[in-house]
Enzyme design. Structure first.
Site, PDB file in Angstrom:
ATOM      1  N   ARG A  38       0.817  -1.224   0.000  1.00  0.00           N
ATOM      2  CA  ARG A  38       0.000   0.000   0.000  1.00  0.00           C
ATOM      3  C   ARG A  38       0.847   1.269   0.000  1.00  0.00           C
ATOM      4  O   ARG A  38       0.384   2.318  -0.449  1.00  0.00           O
ATOM      5  CB  ARG A  38      -0.958  -0.012   1.199  1.00  0.00           C
ATOM      6  CG  ARG A  38      -2.172  -0.878   0.961  1.00  0.00           C
ATOM      7  CD  ARG A  38      -3.093  -0.875   2.160  1.00  0.00           C
ATOM      8  NE  ARG A  38      -4.399  -1.415   1.836  1.00  0.00           N
ATOM      9  CZ  ARG A  38      -5.377  -1.575   2.714  1.00  0.00           C
ATOM     10  NH1 ARG A  38      -5.190  -1.257   3.968  1.00  0.00           N
ATOM     11  NH2 ARG A  38      -6.537  -2.058   2.329  1.00  0.00           N
ATOM     12  N   LYS A 202     -15.603 -13.753   8.108  1.00  0.00           N
ATOM     13  CA  LYS A 202     -16.950 -13.278   8.434  1.00  0.00           C
ATOM     14  C   LYS A 202     -17.793 -13.013   7.186  1.00  0.00           C
ATOM     15  O   LYS A 202     -17.270 -12.682   6.140  1.00  0.00           O
ATOM     16  CB  LYS A 202     -16.849 -11.953   9.201  1.00  0.00           C
ATOM     17  CG  LYS A 202     -16.184 -12.085  10.524  1.00  0.00           C
ATOM     18  CD  LYS A 202     -15.863 -10.723  11.096  1.00  0.00           C
ATOM     19  CE  LYS A 202     -14.839  -9.998  10.262  1.00  0.00           C
ATOM     20  NZ  LYS A 202     -14.372  -8.728  10.767  1.00  0.00           N
ATOM     21  N   GLY A 354      -6.696  -7.811   1.718  1.00  0.00           N
ATOM     22  CA  GLY A 354      -5.348  -8.066   2.214  1.00  0.00           C
ATOM     23  C   GLY A 354      -4.946  -9.528   2.192  1.00  0.00           C
ATOM     24  O   GLY A 354      -3.870  -9.879   1.706  1.00  0.00           O
ATOM     25  N   GLY A 377     -12.566  -4.449   1.325  1.00  0.00           N
ATOM     26  CA  GLY A 377     -13.968  -4.065   1.425  1.00  0.00           C
ATOM     27  C   GLY A 377     -14.362  -3.098   0.317  1.00  0.00           C
ATOM     28  O   GLY A 377     -15.440  -3.213  -0.275  1.00  0.00           O
TER      29      GLY A 377
HETATM   30  C1  3PG Z   1      -8.799  -1.682   5.185  1.00  0.00           C
HETATM   31  O1  3PG Z   1      -7.668  -2.145   5.343  1.00  0.00           O
HETATM   32  O2  3PG Z   1      -9.821  -2.386   5.171  1.00  0.00           O
HETATM   33  C2  3PG Z   1      -8.928  -0.213   4.934  1.00  0.00           C
HETATM   34  O3  3PG Z   1      -7.740   0.448   5.252  1.00  0.00           O
HETATM   35  C3  3PG Z   1     -10.092   0.376   5.691  1.00  0.00           C
HETATM   36  O4  3PG Z   1      -9.943   0.141   7.065  1.00  0.00           O
HETATM   37  P1  3PG Z   1     -11.211  -0.181   7.944  1.00  0.00           P
HETATM   38  O5  3PG Z   1     -11.798  -1.466   7.452  1.00  0.00           O
HETATM   39  O6  3PG Z   1     -10.704  -0.267   9.359  1.00  0.00           O
HETATM   40  O7  3PG Z   1     -12.173   0.967   7.755  1.00  0.00           O
END
Ligand code: 3PG
Ligand code: MG
Length: 396
Positions: A38, A202, A354, A377
Site C-alpha cells: 500500500r 466473516k 489483504g 472491502g
Molecule cells: C482496510 O484495510 O480495510 C482499509 O484500510 C479500511 O480500514 P477499515 O476497514 O478499518 O475501515
C-alpha cells in the site's frame, strides 16, 4: 463509466501544498511492516506531485484505535518505510491537526513531504465531523485522494474534507484512477463466464455486496468462514466451526436462488479439533456433517477440484477472502490452490482484500494476475455496484 478528476488538472506551482490522503493501513508486527504494497503503490503519485514542485502533507489511518491516541497504531513505522522507498526525508507531525501540524505544513518547501500521525486518533475522523474536516482543511491548498482501500468509508478525510475545497482543487491520485479503471472491467463485465470467489472469516459486511454479486456473476464459489454460515443455513451440522448466526437468514435468502449466479458451496472440508494444537486433522464430506468437536479450517480436495474447474471456464474472475485459515500450513491448501488457479486462468483476474492478496503473492502467481487491488472491502463494494463516498466526491 465512472470518471474522476485527475491530478494533471490541478493548477500546481512550486511550493503548492497538497493534502494527500492515502491508505497506509499496512500490516505491522511490532514496528516491522510485513507488507508495504500500500505504500509502494502511492510512490507514482508522490513522485508525479513532487515533479511539479508540490509540498505534500500525507494523511492516513492505521488500524482501528477508536478515536483515541494509541502508540500501537502509530504511523511512525510507516514514516521510516516511506523515507526508504522514496529516498527522501519524510518530516513528521505527532498529531494530524492543530498548531504543530499547521506550522510544519506551512514550512514545507517544494517537493518536501510531511507525514501526519494517524487520523483515527481523533473521533471526528470516523464521524465525518465537519469541524475536524475544517482543521484538516488548513493543512493544504489542494486535496488528492489515493486511499482507495478506505474510499467506502464516509469519514472526514475522505468525504467531508474534499467538499471544503473548490472543485478545481481536488483530484483522485494515480492509484485511485488505476483501481477504478481495472475494477470497472469487472463491473462492466464484457467477458463471461464471470466467477466470483468469496471467502474470509466473516459474512457480516459482505452481505450487501454478495446480494449484488449474485445478480452480476454467473457463478459464486464460497469458501472460508463464510461457507460455514451458508452450510449451516442449509442444515449441515457444522460442529464447533465459526458460524455467523446473524447472517443466517440472508444466507438462506441467497441460497433460495432466483438471481443470476449459481452459488456453489464446499462439498468437503478439512476439519480439526483445534486450530493451534490439532490432535487430529481429517477431511469430511459435507453430506456427513461435522461432529461437535470438529471445526472447519479449509476446503477439501473435492471442493478444490470443483472450484478449479469452474475457474478454468471463466473469462472474468474476482476473488476476495481466503478459503481457510491459510496462515497455518495445514489449512492453506484450498487458498493456495485458488491462488494458483487464478494465476493459470485465461481470464481477466482481479484480487482484492489483504489476505487474498497475501495468498496470491505467497503462491507465486501475483505476476499473472490482471489487477491486485489495494482495497478489500472497497473493491467488493465497488464491484457490487455500491457508490463509494471517496469516489463520488471526486467525480467529474
Ligand atoms: C482496510 O484495510 O480495510 C482499509 O484500510 C479500511 O480500514 P477499515 O476497514 O478499518 O475501515
Ligand atoms: Mg477493512
Amino acid at each position: 463509466m465512472i470518471s474522476i478528476r485527475t491530478i494533471d488538472k490541478l493548477a500546481l506551482s512550486p511550493g503548492s501544498r497538497v493534502f494527500y490522503r492515502v491508505d497506509y493501513n499496512v500490516p505491522i508486527e511490532g514496528t516491522r511492516i510485513t507488507d508495504a504494497t500500500r505504500i509502494e503503490e502511492t510512490l507514482q503519485t508522490l513522485n508525479a506531485l513532487r515533479d511539479r514542485g508540490a509540498a505534500i502533507v500525507i494523511a492516513s489511518h492505521l488500524g482501528r484505535p477508536k478515536g483515541q491516541r494509541n502508540e500501537k497504531y502509530s504511523l511512525k513505522p510507516v514514516r521510516d518505510c516511506l523515507a526508504k522507498l522514496i529516498d527522501a526525508d519524510v518530516k513528521w507531525a505527532d498529531d494530524c491537526v492543530g498548531a504543530d501540524a499547521e506550522a510544519k505544513a506551512r514550512a514545507l518547501k517544494a517537493d518536501e513531504i510531511l507525514l501526519l500521525e494517524n487520523l483515527r486518533f481523533h473521533a471526528g475522523e470516523e464521524k465525518n465531523d465537519g469541524a475536524f474536516a475544517q482543521q484538516l482543511r488548513r493543512l493544504g491548498q489542494f486535496y488528492v485522494n489515493d486511499a482507495f482501500g478506505a474510499s467506502h468509508r464516509a469519514h472526514a478525510s475522505i468525504d467531508a474534507l474534499p467538499r471544503l475545497f473548490p472543485k478545481d482543487s481536488i483530484a483522485g491520485g494515480l492509484l485511485l484512477a488505476r483501481e477504478l479503471q481495472f475494477l470497472q472491467k469487472v463491473t462492466n463485465v464484457s467477458d463471461r463466464a464471470f466467477a466470483a470467489v468469496l471467502g474470509g472469516a466473516k459474512i457480516a459486511g459482505k452481505i450487501e455486496p454478495l446480494e449484488a454479486l449474485v445478480k452480476l456473476a454467473d457463478v459464486i464459489l464460497i469458501g472460508g468462514g463464510m461457507a460455514n454460515t451458508f452450510l449451516a443455513a442449509k442444515g449441515v451440522a457444522m460442529g464447533g466451526s465459526l458460524v455467523d448466526q446473524e447472517s443466517m437468514e440472508i444466507a438462506k435468502r441467497i441460497l433460495a436462488g432466483g438471481a443470476r449466479a449459481r452459488v456453489e458451496l464446499p462439498v468437503d472440508l478439512v476439519v480439526a479439533d483445534s486450530l493451534d494444537a490439532p490432535s487430529k486433522i481429517e477431511t469430511v464430506d459435507v453430506s456427513r456433517g461435522l461432529t461437535a468437536n470438529q471445526k472447519a479450517f479449509d476446503i477439501g480436495p473435492k471442493t478444490i477440484a470443483a472450484y478449479t474447474s469452474e475457474l478454468k471456464r471463466a473469462k472474468t474472475i474476482f476473488w476476495n477472502g481466503p478459503m481457510g485459515v491459510f496462515e497455518k500450513e495445514q489449512f492453506a491448501k484450498g487458498t493456495m490452490a485458488i491462488a494458483r488457479a487464478l494465476g493459470k486462468a485465461d481470464a481477466t483476474t482481479i484480487v482484492g482484500g489483504g489476505e487474498s492478496v497475501e495468498a496470491v503473492k505467497a503462491s507465486g502467481a501475483a505476476d499473472t494476475i490482471t489487477h491486485i487491488s489495494t482495497g478489500g472491502g472497497a473493491s467488493l463494494e465497488f464491484i457490487a455496484g455500491e457508490s463509494l463516498p471517496g469516489v463520488e466526491v471526486l467525480r467529474t
